[in-house]
Design an enzyme around this catalytic site. Structure first.
Site, PDB file in Angstrom:
ATOM      1  N   LYS A 158       0.835  -1.218   0.000  1.00  0.00           N
ATOM      2  CA  LYS A 158       0.000   0.000   0.000  1.00  0.00           C
ATOM      3  C   LYS A 158       0.866   1.263   0.000  1.00  0.00           C
ATOM      4  CE  LYS A 158      -2.219  -0.807   3.869  1.00  0.00           C
ATOM      5  NZ  LYS A 158      -1.595  -2.061   4.313  1.00  0.00           N
ATOM      6  N   ARG A 186      11.326  -1.774  11.301  1.00  0.00           N
ATOM      7  CA  ARG A 186      10.175  -1.490  12.167  1.00  0.00           C
ATOM      8  C   ARG A 186      10.076  -2.526  13.273  1.00  0.00           C
ATOM      9  NH1 ARG A 186       4.903  -0.093   8.564  1.00  0.00           N
ATOM     10  NH2 ARG A 186       3.960  -1.226  10.271  1.00  0.00           N
ATOM     11  N   ARG A 189      12.427  -6.206   5.422  1.00  0.00           N
ATOM     12  CA  ARG A 189      12.151  -4.803   5.047  1.00  0.00           C
ATOM     13  C   ARG A 189      12.889  -3.856   5.985  1.00  0.00           C
ATOM     14  NH1 ARG A 189       6.065  -2.293   4.979  1.00  0.00           N
ATOM     15  NH2 ARG A 189       6.108  -2.638   7.210  1.00  0.00           N
ATOM     16  N   ARG A 215      -0.785  -9.020  13.034  1.00  0.00           N
ATOM     17  CA  ARG A 215      -1.336  -7.896  12.264  1.00  0.00           C
ATOM     18  C   ARG A 215      -2.176  -8.412  11.093  1.00  0.00           C
ATOM     19  NH1 ARG A 215       4.153  -5.611  10.943  1.00  0.00           N
ATOM     20  NH2 ARG A 215       3.136  -4.148   9.558  1.00  0.00           N
ATOM     21  N   ARG A 272      -9.655   1.094   8.974  1.00  0.00           N
ATOM     22  CA  ARG A 272      -9.258  -0.288   9.247  1.00  0.00           C
ATOM     23  C   ARG A 272     -10.345  -1.064   9.975  1.00  0.00           C
ATOM     24  NH1 ARG A 272      -3.259   0.752   9.144  1.00  0.00           N
ATOM     25  NH2 ARG A 272      -2.196  -1.219   9.474  1.00  0.00           N
TER      26      ARG A 272
HETATM   27  P1  AMP Z   1       0.862   0.514   9.246  1.00  0.00           P
HETATM   28  O1  AMP Z   1       2.102   1.319   9.039  1.00  0.00           O
HETATM   29  O2  AMP Z   1      -0.275   0.970   8.385  1.00  0.00           O
HETATM   30  O3  AMP Z   1       1.119  -0.968   9.146  1.00  0.00           O
HETATM   31  O4  AMP Z   1       0.384   0.789  10.754  1.00  0.00           O
HETATM   32  C1  AMP Z   1       1.217   0.487  11.850  1.00  0.00           C
HETATM   33  C2  AMP Z   1       0.405   0.408  13.125  1.00  0.00           C
HETATM   34  O5  AMP Z   1      -0.224   1.670  13.377  1.00  0.00           O
HETATM   35  C3  AMP Z   1      -0.728  -0.594  13.121  1.00  0.00           C
HETATM   36  O6  AMP Z   1      -0.296  -1.908  13.430  1.00  0.00           O
HETATM   37  C4  AMP Z   1      -1.633  -0.012  14.213  1.00  0.00           C
HETATM   38  O7  AMP Z   1      -1.094  -0.266  15.502  1.00  0.00           O
HETATM   39  C5  AMP Z   1      -1.521   1.481  13.966  1.00  0.00           C
HETATM   40  N1  AMP Z   1      -2.535   1.981  12.990  1.00  0.00           N
HETATM   41  C6  AMP Z   1      -2.304   2.562  11.776  1.00  0.00           C
HETATM   42  N2  AMP Z   1      -3.448   2.910  11.198  1.00  0.00           N
HETATM   43  C7  AMP Z   1      -4.446   2.560  12.030  1.00  0.00           C
HETATM   44  C8  AMP Z   1      -5.871   2.646  11.976  1.00  0.00           C
HETATM   45  N3  AMP Z   1      -6.508   3.164  10.931  1.00  0.00           N
HETATM   46  N4  AMP Z   1      -6.561   2.172  13.050  1.00  0.00           N
HETATM   47  C9  AMP Z   1      -5.952   1.655  14.123  1.00  0.00           C
HETATM   48  N5  AMP Z   1      -4.619   1.520  14.234  1.00  0.00           N
HETATM   49  C10 AMP Z   1      -3.857   1.973  13.201  1.00  0.00           C
END
Ligand code: AMP
Length: 221
Positions: free
Chosen positions: A13, A160, A127, A171, A88
């Site tokens: 994404k 990360r 990554r 996740r 989400r």
């Molecule tokens: P990402 O970089 O999109 O994988 O997001 C990393 C982490 O941020 C996720 O595992 C959640 O802990 C938090 N996060 C990001 N976006 C959301 C969202 N829309 N709702 C809830 N938690 C989020």
């Protein structure tokens, strides 16, 4: 264009969002990046979300909706944006509908990038990214020129905290349980496009741009 990107972690994404930003001159809103920045800055938001993000759990909807409301009200969003990582949950999707109504926006399209768990694990455990410019590398498929250093900024790359196998699995399952149902929600609204995240980065980028432009044309007719 106002685009929503759905897809499990590691589906691509963020990478596709960056290509859309270049192609359409819109802004990328990555909720994950916003939260990680807040954590690094140790500000109020960072302290509220730290434990969720580190454990690979979703941050509560109310916090996320407030954050997106504030971000979408900023001036640079007026010419279009790509939402990467929001919504989400069904509750977030409904709140986004209400927010769009309030702002007089409509969704151009929701893109679901699909990818299987085993492939995602292979991608994410190798990554590394640049903490400054966000460039993403894969130690085998797309390594930096100099080991551990960003090609663009010359800064050390970081991994990360949540890109560890057990957290990736968690996740992914959270995605299946809480986010995947959104594809049906958006399909019913007639705005969903599904694409194969296993394609190469630029092939997928071209397919996506083509399908988005096709949709825009049909919409304008
Ligand atoms: P990402 O970089 O999109 O994988 O997001 C990393 C982490 O941020 C996720 O595992 C959640 O802990 C938090 N996060 C990001 N976006 C959301 C969202 N829309 N709702 C809830 N938690 C989020």
């Amino acid at each position: 264009m106002r685009i929503v990107l759905l897809g499990p972690p590691g589906a691509g994404k963020g990478t596709q969002a960056k290509l859309l930003v270049e192609k359409f001159g819109i802004v990328q809103i990555s909720t994950g990046d916003i939260l990680r920045k807040a954590i690094a800055q140790e500000n109020v938001l960072g302290s509220q979300v730290n434990s969720y993000v580190l454990k690979g759990e979703l941050v509560p909807d109310s916090l996320m909706v407030d954050l997106i409301r504030e971000r979408l009200n900023e001036k640079d969003c007026r010419n279009g944006f790509v939402l990467d990582g929001f919504p989400r949950t069904l509750e977030q999707a409904k709140a986004l509908d209400a927010l769009f109504k309030e702002l007089g926006f409509s969704i151009s399209c929701v893109v679901e990038v699909q990818a299987p768990l085993e492939e995602i694990i292979k991608r994410l455990i190798l990554r590394w990214s640049c903490p400054n410019c966000g460039s993403v590398y894969h130690l085998e498929n797309n390594p930096p020129k100099e080991k551990g250093i960003c090609d663009i900024c010359g800064l050390p790359l970081v991994q990360r905290e949540d890109d560890k196998e057990d957290l990736i699995r968690r996740r992914y399952h959270t995605y299946q349980e809480l986010t995947e149902p959104l594809s049906e929600y958006y399909a019913k609204k007639g705005v969903l496009i599904q694409v194969d995240g296993m394609k190469g980065i630029s092939d997928l980028g071209n397919i996506l741009a083509f399908r988005l432009l096709e949709r825009e044309k049909t919409f304008k007719r």
